[in-house]
Design an enzyme around this catalytic site. Structure first.
Site, short mmCIF file in Angstrom:
data_model
loop_
_atom_site.label_atom_id
_atom_site.label_comp_id
_atom_site.label_asym_id
_atom_site.label_seq_id
_atom_site.Cartn_x
_atom_site.Cartn_y
_atom_site.Cartn_z
N ASP A 208 1.21 -1.26 0.02
CA ASP A 208 -0.04 -0.22 0.14
C ASP A 208 0.42 1.23 0.01
OD1 ASP A 208 0.27 1.02 3.22
OD2 ASP A 208 0.23 -1.25 3.08
N ASP A 210 0.43 3.53 2.34
CA ASP A 210 1.10 4.54 4.42
C ASP A 210 -0.65 5.18 3.60
OD1 ASP A 210 1.28 3.96 6.54
OD2 ASP A 210 1.92 6.17 6.24
#
Length: 286
Positions: A208, A210
């Site tokens: 991802d 974040d």
């Protein structure tokens, strides 16, 4: 010395299909590790696998028994320890699905035991170069052989968790501190591996962005799990390819001699109980 490869499997990596062996229970002066050790062989190389969070994911990042894990792997004969971990990315070019072989750490964890040593036998090891240069190169080569997009080098911000970052934290760590990825588990693991004189490297699997990225929503567990599942075959392919690239013996970083001149406590002043406790990881210098 022939290499014995240890694999610490992070979130989503709880077994290694193709690793022919048996699960063995063990104990250490620092308690039991996260799970039994899978000891076997792959690609003609002895290999030991340990799921960091336990099969079924029963330990959170703060309660993983890091000292017991590293000590148990050392006792099992491991010389080269590879951490495979999920991480968030602070860089556009380090996209979900990519692998980052990190070379530096920033520690934002709190309250975790960070050393095998302590009162009665004090030691200070160098962490200037916290990963084994040779093993990191081997991990990058194995990852590319497995078909992964691999980034060589990067700074890993180790946070406490188990919650994900706030947007403010994410922006500070990216824009002010210059970190590249964020995770919750590679410290104190890297510190302990250095004290145990193990060659250590981290393969951080990006799941991802974040919470800093303006074009992506904040990270969720569902995002992490989905990317990990998509990456599982590639991660296992990296592990399977490692024996071709890992070479035993000395390395440019000097990992196998990290404790040379590191023990500060005079021999006559060392606590015998502490010394005996330390023999599992530091017998060479004690």
């Amino acid at each position: 010395m022939e290499a014995v490869i240890g694999i610490v499997g992070g979130s989503g990596l709880y077994d290694i299909p193709g690793l022919m062996g048996d699960w063995h229970s063990t104990d250490t002066p620092w308690g039991a590790p996260s799970d039994d050790l899978l000891v076997g062989e792959m690609g003609g190389c002895r290999m030991v696998f340990l799921p960091r969070h336990g099969r079924g994911h029963t330990y959170d990042p703060s309660t993983v028994p890091y000292r017991a894990n590293v000590a148990a792997l050392k006792e099992a004969g491991v010389t080269h320890l590879v951490s495979v971990s999920a991480c968030g990315s602070f860089r556009d070019e380090m996209a979900p699905g990519d692998f980052v072989v990190v070379d530096q750490f920033v520690d934002r964890t709190q309250g975790r035991p960070t050393s095998f040593f302590g009162p009665g036998c004090v030691a200070h090891v160098s962490m200037a170069d916290p990963v084994c240069e040779d093993l990191a190169l081997a991990c990058a080569a194995a990852g590319r052989a497995a078909g992964a997009t691999v980034h060589g080098g990067g700074t890993y911000l180790a946070m406490e968790g188990p919650q994900f970052s706030t947007k403010a934290e994410s922006r500070i760590w990216r824009d002010v501190w210059g970190c590249d990825v964020v995770g919750m588990t590679n410290l104190p693991e890297a510190r302990l591996a250095r004290e145990a004189e193990l060659h250590y490297a981290t393969v951080a699997m990006v799941t991802d962005y974040d919470s800093w990225h303006p074009d992506h929503g904040a990270v969720t567990t569902a995002d992490v799990v989905a990317t990990l599942k998509a990456n599982a075959a590639t991660a296992r392919g990296l592990v399977a390819a490692l024996p071709e690239y890992v070479v035993g013996g000395h390395c440019a970083t000097g990992c196998a001699h990290a404790l040379d001149d590191a023990v500060m406590t005079a021999t006559v002043k060392r606590d015998p109980v502490m010394v005996e406790r330390l023999r599992m990881v530091a017998d060479r210098v004690l």
